[in-house]
Scaffold this motif. Structure first.
Motif, PDB file in Angstrom:
ATOM      1  N   UNK A  42       0.774  -1.162   0.044  1.00  0.00           N
ATOM      2  CA  UNK A  42       0.128   0.061   0.114  1.00  0.00           C
ATOM      3  C   UNK A  42       0.783   1.241  -0.072  1.00  0.00           C
ATOM      4  N   UNK A  43       1.743   1.225   1.034  1.00  0.00           N
ATOM      5  CA  UNK A  43       2.671   2.566   0.933  1.00  0.00           C
ATOM      6  C   UNK A  43       3.399   2.693  -0.313  1.00  0.00           C
ATOM      7  N   UNK A  44       4.070   1.756  -1.050  1.00  0.00           N
ATOM      8  CA  UNK A  44       4.903   2.016  -2.198  1.00  0.00           C
ATOM      9  C   UNK A  44       3.827   2.367  -3.162  1.00  0.00           C
ATOM     10  N   UNK A  45       3.006   1.398  -3.506  1.00  0.00           N
ATOM     11  CA  UNK A  45       1.907   1.774  -4.677  1.00  0.00           C
ATOM     12  C   UNK A  45       1.142   3.111  -4.488  1.00  0.00           C
ATOM     13  N   UNK A  46       0.719   3.365  -3.241  1.00  0.00           N
ATOM     14  CA  UNK A  46       0.281   4.707  -3.023  1.00  0.00           C
ATOM     15  C   UNK A  46       1.225   5.943  -3.522  1.00  0.00           C
ATOM     16  N   UNK A  47       2.251   5.673  -3.046  1.00  0.00           N
ATOM     17  CA  UNK A  47       3.118   6.774  -3.085  1.00  0.00           C
ATOM     18  C   UNK A  47       3.447   6.753  -4.702  1.00  0.00           C
ATOM     19  N   UNK A 230      18.752   0.429 -10.570  1.00  0.00           N
ATOM     20  CA  UNK A 230      18.045   1.746 -10.916  1.00  0.00           C
ATOM     21  C   UNK A 230      18.652   3.047 -10.560  1.00  0.00           C
ATOM     22  N   UNK A 231      18.918   3.703 -11.395  1.00  0.00           N
ATOM     23  CA  UNK A 231      19.571   5.254 -11.204  1.00  0.00           C
ATOM     24  C   UNK A 231      18.464   6.155 -10.937  1.00  0.00           C
ATOM     25  N   UNK A 232      18.388   6.839  -9.593  1.00  0.00           N
ATOM     26  CA  UNK A 232      17.146   7.533  -9.391  1.00  0.00           C
ATOM     27  C   UNK A 232      17.649   8.910  -9.010  1.00  0.00           C
ATOM     28  N   UNK A 233      16.626   9.879  -9.037  1.00  0.00           N
ATOM     29  CA  UNK A 233      16.948  11.186  -8.419  1.00  0.00           C
ATOM     30  C   UNK A 233      16.583  11.016  -6.895  1.00  0.00           C
ATOM     31  N   UNK A 234      15.587  10.297  -6.720  1.00  0.00           N
ATOM     32  CA  UNK A 234      14.878  10.233  -5.255  1.00  0.00           C
ATOM     33  C   UNK A 234      14.658   8.698  -5.411  1.00  0.00           C
ATOM     34  N   UNK A 235      14.629   8.238  -3.922  1.00  0.00           N
ATOM     35  CA  UNK A 235      14.289   6.925  -3.427  1.00  0.00           C
ATOM     36  C   UNK A 235      13.253   6.868  -2.144  1.00  0.00           C
ATOM     37  N   UNK A 236      12.240   6.153  -2.438  1.00  0.00           N
ATOM     38  CA  UNK A 236      11.188   5.815  -1.332  1.00  0.00           C
ATOM     39  C   UNK A 236      11.445   4.524  -0.771  1.00  0.00           C
ATOM     40  N   UNK A 237      11.741   4.396   0.583  1.00  0.00           N
ATOM     41  CA  UNK A 237      11.784   3.012   1.001  1.00  0.00           C
ATOM     42  C   UNK A 237      10.444   2.815   1.520  1.00  0.00           C
ATOM     43  N   UNK A 238       9.675   1.575   1.132  1.00  0.00           N
ATOM     44  CA  UNK A 238       8.370   1.327   1.791  1.00  0.00           C
ATOM     45  C   UNK A 238       8.176  -0.202   1.800  1.00  0.00           C
ATOM     46  N   UNK A 367      13.769   8.983   1.073  1.00  0.00           N
ATOM     47  CA  UNK A 367      12.563   9.135   2.008  1.00  0.00           C
ATOM     48  C   UNK A 367      12.154   7.562   2.428  1.00  0.00           C
ATOM     49  N   UNK A 368      11.310   7.696   3.801  1.00  0.00           N
ATOM     50  CA  UNK A 368      10.692   6.297   4.055  1.00  0.00           C
ATOM     51  C   UNK A 368       9.329   6.657   4.822  1.00  0.00           C
ATOM     52  N   UNK A 378      -5.400   2.247   6.034  1.00  0.00           N
ATOM     53  CA  UNK A 378      -5.563   3.769   5.860  1.00  0.00           C
ATOM     54  C   UNK A 378      -4.354   4.544   5.956  1.00  0.00           C
ATOM     55  N   UNK A 379      -3.542   4.698   7.026  1.00  0.00           N
ATOM     56  CA  UNK A 379      -2.295   5.382   7.116  1.00  0.00           C
ATOM     57  C   UNK A 379      -1.571   5.263   5.841  1.00  0.00           C
ATOM     58  N   UNK A 380      -1.237   3.917   5.473  1.00  0.00           N
ATOM     59  CA  UNK A 380      -0.340   3.719   4.240  1.00  0.00           C
ATOM     60  C   UNK A 380      -0.835   4.777   3.143  1.00  0.00           C
ATOM     61  N   UNK A 381      -2.189   4.789   2.934  1.00  0.00           N
ATOM     62  CA  UNK A 381      -2.583   5.496   1.652  1.00  0.00           C
ATOM     63  C   UNK A 381      -2.189   7.124   1.897  1.00  0.00           C
ATOM     64  N   UNK A 382      -2.421   7.439   3.348  1.00  0.00           N
ATOM     65  CA  UNK A 382      -1.949   8.896   3.648  1.00  0.00           C
ATOM     66  C   UNK A 382      -0.518   8.936   3.430  1.00  0.00           C
ATOM     67  N   UNK A 383       0.306   8.005   3.741  1.00  0.00           N
ATOM     68  CA  UNK A 383       1.799   8.283   3.613  1.00  0.00           C
ATOM     69  C   UNK A 383       1.969   8.499   2.088  1.00  0.00           C
ATOM     70  N   UNK A 384       1.294   7.775   1.273  1.00  0.00           N
ATOM     71  CA  UNK A 384       1.650   7.913  -0.208  1.00  0.00           C
ATOM     72  C   UNK A 384       1.525   9.043  -0.710  1.00  0.00           C
ATOM     73  N   UNK A 385       0.450   9.814  -0.152  1.00  0.00           N
ATOM     74  CA  UNK A 385      -0.008  11.339  -0.353  1.00  0.00           C
ATOM     75  C   UNK A 385       1.161  12.232  -0.022  1.00  0.00           C
ATOM     76  N   UNK A 386       1.549  12.013   1.241  1.00  0.00           N
ATOM     77  CA  UNK A 386       2.445  12.996   1.837  1.00  0.00           C
ATOM     78  C   UNK A 386       3.937  12.889   1.359  1.00  0.00           C
TER      79      UNK A 386
END
Length: 435
Positions: A42-47, A230-238, A367-368, A378-386
């Motif tokens: 949820x966190x990763x896909x939402x983000x 993967x070479x990326x400007x930003x990384x999200x750890x979820x 970011x994580x 619910x909170x993971x979906x909020x996390x994705x938006x934030x």
């Protein structure tokens, strides 16, 4: 009884009834992205979906399958707020932090419903959830809970007394309940898969069977997998509770020390006939009780009773999931003594010491978000938006969470398990004694 599945998922009813059976390829070779997301729950896909909607080029790396972890195994209940409510947050971290988090406490629920409608996701969404009181002390706590949520602007609640709750729950176990009309329940694996398809429709790429083996900090960051990077400007750890299972993930060890994986077990009965199912849950809402080691249950679209409960600290499973959960089910619904159990599974969630989610940065471009402590749907979906907000330069709401201090478990994960189990025994005893 299904314990394993040949589709890469656990042997859950969700995996047996998922809509999308397409398997994505593993990453091979080198690719680039604006953002690389580690984890397809949820966190990763939402983000990733929020970022793709904003025009970012996104790559998601998943160690096993989309929704393999807690996102595809949980009780499927849409429960508002956090594992610690705003009165506790205010007492510990101040009025400003409590108000900021309170303003977002019901947003994850709305995001889920927006996604379902926007992308026509078929995931059996149904409205309403109940908190059931097992004793008078818990019922009075629900009265205070209602007043607290109403103070933060959430008014779609009804307190049900000893006779009133029976219109919702066909059990003599309780003395009352709090009904949240805005909550609900759904098929969580189909929800995360539906959002994954939406992400791919916007150009996002998802690679399954591609665990992160190394994270190279820098500009760009480099995320390595067994067969590519993967070479990326930003990384999200979820990765949440499933982060750190590969030896190469020691580069995120600080996230591991401040959290502890815990497993919870779930069973699904055979399909019940309509009259029997209606006798259990006449209005087809989901329920969780108010005990520290709580039980939770609901009906599936096939009228299976999905019943979960208990916590195993450290992520270990009992020898028999059915033997662990069936007595809980029968305590609530004794008339189901003859029911067959068709599926039994466990899922691991991530608990933090203060029971609040951990959002933050490892450096300027990593970011994580993790550690929802049982309130992840619910909170993971909020996390994705934030995460989408902070990456585009609007970090105030993300930082309201990131500013909460998080301490490691005393003695690290090695001693966290027995200490947490001892604490759970104490609170379970209080529940049994009605204290």
């Amino acid at each position: 009884m299904a314990q394993a599945a040949d589709n890469g998922h656990t042997g859950s009813w969700y995996a047996a009834s998922m809509n999308d059976r397409n398997e994505r390829p593993a990453l091979s070779g080198t690719t680039s992205a604006d953002v690389c997301v580690i984890g397809a729950g949820f966190t990763g896909i939402s983000a990733a979906l929020h970022l793709a909607e904003q025009g970012y080029r996104v790559v998601v790396l998943e160690a096993v399958r989309i929704g393999y972890g807690a996102s595809g195994r949980n009780g499927g209940q849409i429960v508002n707020s956090y594992s610690r409510d705003m009165d506790v947050i205010e007492a510990r971290y101040g009025v400003e932090t409590a108000q900021a988090l309170g303003d977002m406490a019901f947003e994850g629920n709305r995001i889920i419903r927006e996604r379902i409608e926007q992308y026509a996701i078929e995931c059996d969404l149904k409205d309403g959830n109940l908190f059931a009181a097992c004793n008078e002390r818990q019922f009075e706590a629900l009265r205070e809970h209602q007043q607290l949520w109403e103070r933060y602007g959430h008014g779609r609640l009804e307190l049900l007394g000893p006779d009133e709750y029976r219109r919702e729950i066909g059990s003599n176990r309780y003395c009352g309940a709090l009904l949240d009309y805005s909550g609900g329940h759904l098929h969580p694996l189909n929800l995360v898969q539906g959002q994954a398809r939406a992400l791919e429709s916007l150009g996002g790429r998802i690679f399954e069977h591609s665990p992160m083996t190394e994270l190279g900090h820098g500009q760009p960051a480099v995320v390595r997998t067994p067969a590519g990077d993967v070479h990326a400007e930003r990384v999200v750890i979820a990765g949440n509770a499933y982060l750190g299972q590969h030896p190469g993930q020691r580069s995120v060890s600080e996230l591991l020390q401040r959290s502890m994986p815990c497993s919870t077990q779930v069973i699904a009965t055979e399909p019940l006939d309509e009259s029997r199912a209606r006798a259990l849950l006449p209005t087809d809402r989901c329920v969780e009780d108010c005990n520290y080691l709580l039980d939770y249950y609901r009906l599936s679209r096939e009228r299976r009773l999905i019943y979960g409960g208990g916590v195993s600290y450290g992520g270990r499973d009992p020898a028999s999931i059915e033997a662990a959960i069936r007595p809980k089910l029968l305590k609530t619904f004794p008339d189901l003594h003859d029911v067959r159990i068709d599926h039994a599974w466990s899922g691991t969630f991530l608990m933090t010491l203060n029971r609040l989610p951990q959002f933050g940065r490892l450096n300027d471009n990593v970011y994580y978000a993790q550690g929802y402590s049982g309130h992840g749907v619910t909170c993971s979906h909020l996390a994705g938006r934030l995460i989408g907000e902070v990456i585009r330069g609007e970090g105030a709401r993300f930082d309201a969470f990131a500013g909460i201090p998080h301490l490691p478990f005393p003695g690290g994960r090695r001693f966290a398990v027995p200490l947490s189990a001892l604490g759970a025994w104490y609170y379970a005893l209080r529940d049994r004694l009605g204290m």
